[in-house]
Design a protein around this motif. Sequence first.
Motif, PDB file in Angstrom:
ATOM      1  N   UNK A  76      17.661   9.083 100.566  1.00  0.00           N
ATOM      2  CA  UNK A  76      19.085   9.307 100.327  1.00  0.00           C
ATOM      3  C   UNK A  76      19.366  10.666  99.702  1.00  0.00           C
ATOM      4  N   UNK A  77      18.418  11.182  98.927  1.00  0.00           N
ATOM      5  CA  UNK A  77      18.650  12.440  98.215  1.00  0.00           C
ATOM      6  C   UNK A  77      17.739  13.572  98.670  1.00  0.00           C
ATOM      7  N   UNK A  78      16.792  13.285  99.538  1.00  0.00           N
ATOM      8  CA  UNK A  78      15.867  14.300 100.014  1.00  0.00           C
ATOM      9  C   UNK A  78      16.133  14.555 101.498  1.00  0.00           C
ATOM     10  N   UNK A  87      22.753   9.246 109.911  1.00  0.00           N
ATOM     11  CA  UNK A  87      23.529   9.946 108.890  1.00  0.00           C
ATOM     12  C   UNK A  87      24.234   8.911 108.016  1.00  0.00           C
ATOM     13  N   UNK A  88      24.140   9.101 106.700  1.00  0.00           N
ATOM     14  CA  UNK A  88      24.813   8.240 105.730  1.00  0.00           C
ATOM     15  C   UNK A  88      25.687   9.133 104.858  1.00  0.00           C
ATOM     16  N   UNK A  89      26.998   8.933 104.963  1.00  0.00           N
ATOM     17  CA  UNK A  89      27.965   9.778 104.256  1.00  0.00           C
ATOM     18  C   UNK A  89      27.728  11.261 104.589  1.00  0.00           C
ATOM     19  N   UNK A  94      16.008  11.273 107.143  1.00  0.00           N
ATOM     20  CA  UNK A  94      14.890  11.658 107.990  1.00  0.00           C
ATOM     21  C   UNK A  94      13.764  10.631 107.909  1.00  0.00           C
ATOM     22  N   UNK A  95      12.967  10.599 108.961  1.00  0.00           N
ATOM     23  CA  UNK A  95      11.825   9.687 109.014  1.00  0.00           C
ATOM     24  C   UNK A  95      10.788  10.056 107.963  1.00  0.00           C
TER      25      UNK A  95
END
Length: 298
Positions: A76-78, A87-89, A94-95
């Motif tokens: 979520x942050x990297x 895509x979230x927000x 990424x995998x």
Amino acid sequence: MNQKKYTMFMRMHPLVNFMYFLVMMLFVMFYVHPVLLGIAGIVCFAYLCYLGGNKQFRTMLTLIPFIMLLSLINPLFNRNGDTVLCYVFHRPITLEASLYGLVAALMIYDMILLFRVFHIIMSSDKIICLFSKMLPIGTLLFTMTLRFVPMYKAQLAKMRLAQKGIQHDVTQGTRIQKIRNGVELISGLITWALENGLESADSMKGRGYGLSGRTSYANMKFTKLDWNVFALEVVLALGLLYGSFHHVFQISYYPVLTWRRGGMLEIVCYSLYGLFALIPLIIDYKEEMTWHFLRQKI
């Protein structure tokens, strides 16, 4: 089921126990490798269930949702990684970041398991026996810390039970009363801890702690089994070091997942690590089987 006491691995020399935990923790922390983490997690979980039964099993299961939540923080942050899953927000997931978050959370879970086993196996007497001559003050502080944590938990449970009897528990009353009851509970625990610390200091002074020439007694000697197990640990550790020098455990998650395959050497190193992790279970199971067969002959 109550915790088993005095298993064969517990009764072994502290150097043998410490060597086991040192190698296990080093390979878990410095090689964020999914295979090593999986082996360590499965074996430590099984050994904790063997030592503590249903109680340890339930405790370890309650940590799994927390570990899963930790695994979601990294993606979520990297934003590192080339393979975008969604895509979230408006932020790419990424995998590679998801995989690294998963193995990082698994590493934290494995370390929790290892430290729980360490707390059961390595008593304060064993720690003092190993490090009292090299680090007398540090060893004392460490062993006292290990002793105070369960002691404070037990005292807190007693104080909560007493407060609940007079309707002053942190779960009773209005919100303001709950906060006030909690502050009183913490204040009482701190007061008790300070008094207990003064009593411990006076007791240590009365017993002559810190005087020159004073020694401590430890009846822990290497047996034939200790030498054999320690030699096995050293041989397996050297084999793992050989594999690490040849980059067998090398894995990279960014920018793309790169897993360097080592062929037969990689399989051998995984097998060595699995055998090393199983040493306590093998020793304790062998003792139980020997005792079982001896009882059958009576």
